[in-house]
Motif scaffolding. Structure first.
Motif, PDB file in Angstrom:
ATOM      1  N   GLY A  43      -6.041 -13.107   4.215  1.00  9.49           N
ATOM      2  CA  GLY A  43      -4.648 -13.392   3.892  1.00  9.49           C
ATOM      3  C   GLY A  43      -3.677 -12.848   4.924  1.00  9.49           C
ATOM      4  O   GLY A  43      -4.033 -12.116   5.848  1.00  9.49           O
ATOM      5  N   THR A  44      -2.424 -13.208   4.738  1.00  8.72           N
ATOM      6  CA  THR A  44      -1.351 -12.721   5.599  1.00  8.72           C
ATOM      7  C   THR A  44      -1.017 -11.279   5.244  1.00  8.72           C
ATOM      8  O   THR A  44      -0.905 -10.942   4.063  1.00  8.72           O
ATOM      9  N   PRO A  45      -0.852 -10.402   6.226  1.00  4.61           N
ATOM     10  CA  PRO A  45      -0.508  -9.014   5.915  1.00  4.61           C
ATOM     11  C   PRO A  45       0.788  -8.902   5.115  1.00  4.61           C
ATOM     12  O   PRO A  45       1.747  -9.639   5.352  1.00  4.61           O
ATOM     13  N   THR A  46       0.789  -8.003   4.163  1.00  3.73           N
ATOM     14  CA  THR A  46       1.993  -7.744   3.382  1.00  3.73           C
ATOM     15  C   THR A  46       3.069  -7.158   4.292  1.00  3.73           C
ATOM     16  O   THR A  46       2.816  -6.179   5.007  1.00  3.73           O
ATOM     17  N   PRO A  47       4.278  -7.718   4.297  1.00  2.47           N
ATOM     18  CA  PRO A  47       5.331  -7.190   5.180  1.00  2.47           C
ATOM     19  C   PRO A  47       5.683  -5.748   4.828  1.00  2.47           C
ATOM     20  O   PRO A  47       5.647  -5.337   3.661  1.00  2.47           O
ATOM     21  N   LEU A  48       6.014  -5.002   5.853  1.00  4.79           N
ATOM     22  CA  LEU A  48       6.571  -3.664   5.697  1.00  4.79           C
ATOM     23  C   LEU A  48       7.951  -3.681   6.348  1.00  4.79           C
ATOM     24  O   LEU A  48       8.108  -3.316   7.519  1.00  4.79           O
ATOM     25  N   PRO A  49       8.968  -4.110   5.625  1.00 10.35           N
ATOM     26  CA  PRO A  49      10.291  -4.265   6.239  1.00 10.35           C
ATOM     27  C   PRO A  49      10.871  -2.937   6.681  1.00 10.35           C
ATOM     28  O   PRO A  49      10.619  -1.888   6.076  1.00 10.35           O
ATOM     29  N   ASP A  81      -0.693  13.282  13.950  1.00  7.53           N
ATOM     30  CA  ASP A  81      -1.046  12.090  14.710  1.00  7.53           C
ATOM     31  C   ASP A  81      -0.182  10.901  14.299  1.00  7.53           C
ATOM     32  O   ASP A  81       0.158  10.061  15.140  1.00  7.53           O
ATOM     33  N   ALA A  82       0.170  10.820  13.013  1.00  8.12           N
ATOM     34  CA  ALA A  82       1.002   9.714  12.537  1.00  8.12           C
ATOM     35  C   ALA A  82       1.757  10.152  11.289  1.00  8.12           C
ATOM     36  O   ALA A  82       1.228  10.888  10.455  1.00  8.12           O
ATOM     37  N   LEU A  83       2.989   9.702  11.185  1.00 12.46           N
ATOM     38  CA  LEU A  83       3.788   9.891   9.979  1.00 12.46           C
ATOM     39  C   LEU A  83       4.479   8.572   9.674  1.00 12.46           C
ATOM     40  O   LEU A  83       5.169   8.008  10.533  1.00 12.46           O
ATOM     41  N   LEU A  84       4.279   8.079   8.457  1.00 11.88           N
ATOM     42  CA  LEU A  84       4.926   6.848   8.015  1.00 11.88           C
ATOM     43  C   LEU A  84       5.531   7.103   6.643  1.00 11.88           C
ATOM     44  O   LEU A  84       4.833   7.550   5.729  1.00 11.88           O
ATOM     45  N   VAL A  85       6.839   6.845   6.522  1.00 10.76           N
ATOM     46  CA  VAL A  85       7.562   7.081   5.277  1.00 10.76           C
ATOM     47  C   VAL A  85       8.104   5.748   4.759  1.00 10.76           C
ATOM     48  O   VAL A  85       8.848   5.055   5.465  1.00 10.76           O
ATOM     49  N   LEU A  86       7.709   5.414   3.537  1.00  2.07           N
ATOM     50  CA  LEU A  86       8.260   4.246   2.848  1.00  2.07           C
ATOM     51  C   LEU A  86       9.209   4.719   1.761  1.00  2.07           C
ATOM     52  O   LEU A  86       8.862   5.603   0.966  1.00  2.07           O
TER      53      LEU A  86
END
Length: 397
Positions: A43-49, A81-86
């Motif tokens: 499937g198409t990746p779920t967007p992360l706006p 190494d990585a930080l991602l905040v939603l």
């Protein structure tokens, strides 16, 4: 940078006294051991706006009395190494350091335990797994072992007491022996112990009644993974793909590393990108759904915090905490529960891996790191910092 601890700390650090060496292991799993993909599907990746730029600009974090740190200083101290905040489904911060790249899967270490716990909870909700059944009823080969004579629910709450091969139980030593089972290159000269995860589990003997005391031990998760393989008739990789990974709109395949028998290292051998783990966390935050796709039953996703069953400790210590530290966390279905005002729960790994989900703050945080495990290297207060980020985002609207 945290620097290199003294050689006297080898017993704590398992030889990983250089963050660069840890980073090589956390980002190169399938180059070091055989592996099996957790397929993302077609499937198409779920967007992360993207959220508003500069959402965390100027934010500082409490440190020792009279001191505070910037986000950059905190990330340096924690060998990030990585930080991602939603926040509310939007990416308000995404950062990669030390040459780590967004498309490269990163070891989740023991954070992977929580993902398997969620799969088990779904199967139990659907009536395919009996939490009160003895493990040996699903895996007859484990009859007579500490895990075989425990209930499935005991595994999900780290409720077994055991020793391996007649040795007095020592958590740090058993962690090293588990890695020797998994990776031949980590075995000492003349090693004659178990060569596969199943052989390792077969040496466990009970030293107390299950379901009474919390003891954080990898074998519980490996035994649970074997139960799930018997219940579903498929591999751990295929099961996680079918139930979760192929349904969240992941961008990349994840993977598990394998032992010499071709069995997944379920308790910590899982790797995925930060963006895909954020998609997973957002699905759980939203009660098990992404858009119109129901992935996990709402009844499962909503009871991670509230579902600690009677008889199990309501407060436990984090594994790295010293013995005198107060028991302030809860533990349910292999998830850590900070018992904060925001209904938070988290998956956590040894070198600084975190997936923190805070429903009341509309927050999901993915943190990958390559920290040294040593008393000489104080651990940065990451969870507190993540909650500070969440309350900051909430207050600024």
């Amino acid at each position: 940078m945290t620097g290199t601890p003294p050689l006297a700390d080898l017993a704590w650090a398992r030889g990983y006294t250089d963050p660069a060496r840890v980073r090589w292991h956390t980002t190169s799993g399938r180059e070091l051991l055989p592996s099996r993909s957790v397929r993302r599907g077609s499937g198409t990746p779920t967007p992360l706006p993207a959220g508003p730029p500069g959402a965390l600009d100027g934010l500082r974090f409490d440190g020792p009395p009279g001191q505070s740190r910037t986000l950059a200083e905190l990330l340096a101290a924690s060998e990030t190494d990585a930080l991602l905040v939603l926040h509310r489904g939007h990416v308000v911060h995404e950062q990669y350091l030390h040459g780590y790249e967004p498309h490269v899967p990163h070891f989740n270490a023991s954070a992977a335990k929580s993902y398997l716990g969620l799969v088990a909870a779904v199967l139990a909700h659907e009536g395919l797994l009996d939490r009160d059944a003895l493990v040996a009823g699903y895996v007859p080969e484990l009859a007579g072992t500490a895990f075989g004579e425990a209930r499935v629910d005991d595994l999900l709450h780290m409720g077994t007491r055991m020793s391996y091969a007649g040795r007095p139980y020592d958590k740090a030593l058993e962690a090293q022996r588990y890695f020797a089972v998994l990776a031949p290159r980590l075995r000492p000269w003349g090693y004659t112990g178990p060569a596969t995860i199943r052989e390792h589990l077969a040496t466990a003997r009970a030293t107390g009644e299950p379901g009474v005391e919390f003891r954080y031990e990898n074998g519980n998760v490996e035994a649970l993974a074997e139960v799930l393989r018997r219940v579903t008739g498929t591999t751990t990789s295929a099961l996680l793909s079918e139930m979760i990974w192929s349904r969240i709109g992941a961008e990349e395949d994840a993977y598990y590393v394998l032992d010499g028998d071709g069995t997944e290292a379920a308790c910590g051998g899982f790797s995925a990108t930060a963006r895909d783990l954020a998609r997973f966390g957002e699905m759980v935050r939203l009660g098990g759904a992404l858009g119109d796709r129901r992935i996990v039953p709402e009844a499962v996703a909503s009871t991670i915090v509230s579902g600690v069953p009677d008889g199990y400790p309501r407060r436990v210590r984090f594994p790295a905490a010293p013995p005198e530290a107060p028991a302030t966390l809860s533990y349910h279905d292999l998830w850590w529960i900070p018992n904060d005002p925001y209904g938070s729960f988290m998956a956590s790994g040894i070198h600084g891996q975190r997936l923190l989900i805070c429903p009341a703050l509309d927050l999901v945080v993915v943190h990958y790191a390559s920290q040294i495990v040593s008393p000489s290297v104080p651990q940065a207060p990451l969870v507190e910092a993540f909650l500070t980020i969440g309350t900051h985002l909430r207050d600024r609207g």
